[in-house]
Design a protein around this motif. Sequence first.
Motif, short mmCIF file in Angstrom:
data_model
loop_
_atom_site.label_atom_id
_atom_site.label_comp_id
_atom_site.label_asym_id
_atom_site.label_seq_id
_atom_site.Cartn_x
_atom_site.Cartn_y
_atom_site.Cartn_z
N LEU A 80 0.84 -1.20 0.00
CA LEU A 80 0.00 0.00 0.00
C LEU A 80 0.87 1.25 0.00
CD1 LEU A 80 -2.70 -1.06 2.62
CD2 LEU A 80 -2.87 -1.13 0.12
N ALA A 81 1.92 1.25 0.81
CA ALA A 81 2.81 2.41 0.90
C ALA A 81 3.47 2.69 -0.44
CB ALA A 81 3.86 2.21 1.98
N GLY A 136 4.20 9.47 6.73
CA GLY A 136 3.97 8.53 5.64
C GLY A 136 4.91 7.37 5.84
N ILE A 137 5.57 6.95 4.81
CA ILE A 137 6.53 5.85 4.95
C ILE A 137 7.84 6.41 5.49
CG2 ILE A 137 7.36 5.97 2.57
CD1 ILE A 137 7.37 2.86 2.69
N PHE A 138 8.39 5.75 6.49
CA PHE A 138 9.65 6.18 7.08
C PHE A 138 10.68 5.07 6.98
CE2 PHE A 138 12.45 6.69 10.83
CZ PHE A 138 13.06 7.88 10.48
N CYS A 139 10.45 3.97 7.69
CA CYS A 139 11.43 2.89 7.68
C CYS A 139 11.22 1.93 6.52
CB CYS A 139 11.42 2.13 9.01
SG CYS A 139 9.99 1.03 9.23
N PHE A 186 5.86 3.13 13.18
CA PHE A 186 4.40 3.17 13.02
C PHE A 186 3.95 4.41 12.25
CE2 PHE A 186 5.29 0.51 16.60
CZ PHE A 186 4.41 -0.54 16.47
N ASP A 187 4.83 4.97 11.43
CA ASP A 187 4.50 6.21 10.73
C ASP A 187 3.51 6.02 9.58
OD1 ASP A 187 6.03 7.71 12.40
OD2 ASP A 187 7.59 8.17 10.95
N CYS A 188 3.41 4.82 9.03
CA CYS A 188 2.59 4.63 7.82
C CYS A 188 1.25 3.95 8.11
CB CYS A 188 3.37 3.82 6.78
SG CYS A 188 3.77 2.12 7.27
N LEU A 189 0.75 4.06 9.33
CA LEU A 189 -0.49 3.37 9.69
C LEU A 189 -1.68 3.79 8.85
CD1 LEU A 189 -0.32 3.38 13.59
CD2 LEU A 189 0.22 1.51 12.03
N GLY A 232 -7.98 -1.27 11.80
CA GLY A 232 -7.04 -0.17 12.00
C GLY A 232 -5.65 -0.63 12.37
N GLY A 233 -4.72 0.31 12.38
CA GLY A 233 -3.37 0.05 12.83
C GLY A 233 -2.54 -0.83 11.90
N GLN A 234 -2.87 -0.84 10.63
CA GLN A 234 -2.11 -1.65 9.67
C GLN A 234 -0.96 -0.83 9.10
OE1 GLN A 234 -3.15 -5.02 8.97
NE2 GLN A 234 -4.19 -4.42 10.84
N ARG A 235 0.22 -1.41 9.07
CA ARG A 235 1.37 -0.72 8.50
C ARG A 235 1.32 -0.84 6.97
NH1 ARG A 235 4.04 -3.85 12.82
NH2 ARG A 235 4.26 -2.43 14.57
N ALA A 236 1.19 0.30 6.32
CA ALA A 236 1.05 0.32 4.86
C ALA A 236 2.27 -0.24 4.15
CB ALA A 236 0.78 1.76 4.38
#
Length: 87
Positions: A22-23, A45-48, A54-57, A64-68
């Motif tokens: 998704l990201a 948005g996307i970080f790591c 948890f920046d891209c949730l 909820g709380g899915q990492r993109a």
Amino acid sequence: MTATTAFTVDGEPLPFVPGQTLAAALVASGRVAWRTTRAGQRPRGIFCGIGVCFDCLVTVDGTGGQRACLVQARPGMAVTTREDGDE
């Protein structure tokens, strides 16, 4: 000509390439931030890109709380960028 493969983000269709997360699809569309921090409203948005932070949730199909950066895009997914509790 191939059929467009897409999922929705906040109700809008977003095309993706099979195999993308998704990201990756969000960034490929030009969207580098899709949520903000609760304190300070700083864009995130996307970080790591590997699921450590948890920046891209996002919320995917109501969960909820899915990492993109970890969720592989699938046709017809409903993605929202607001987390429960966001104001």
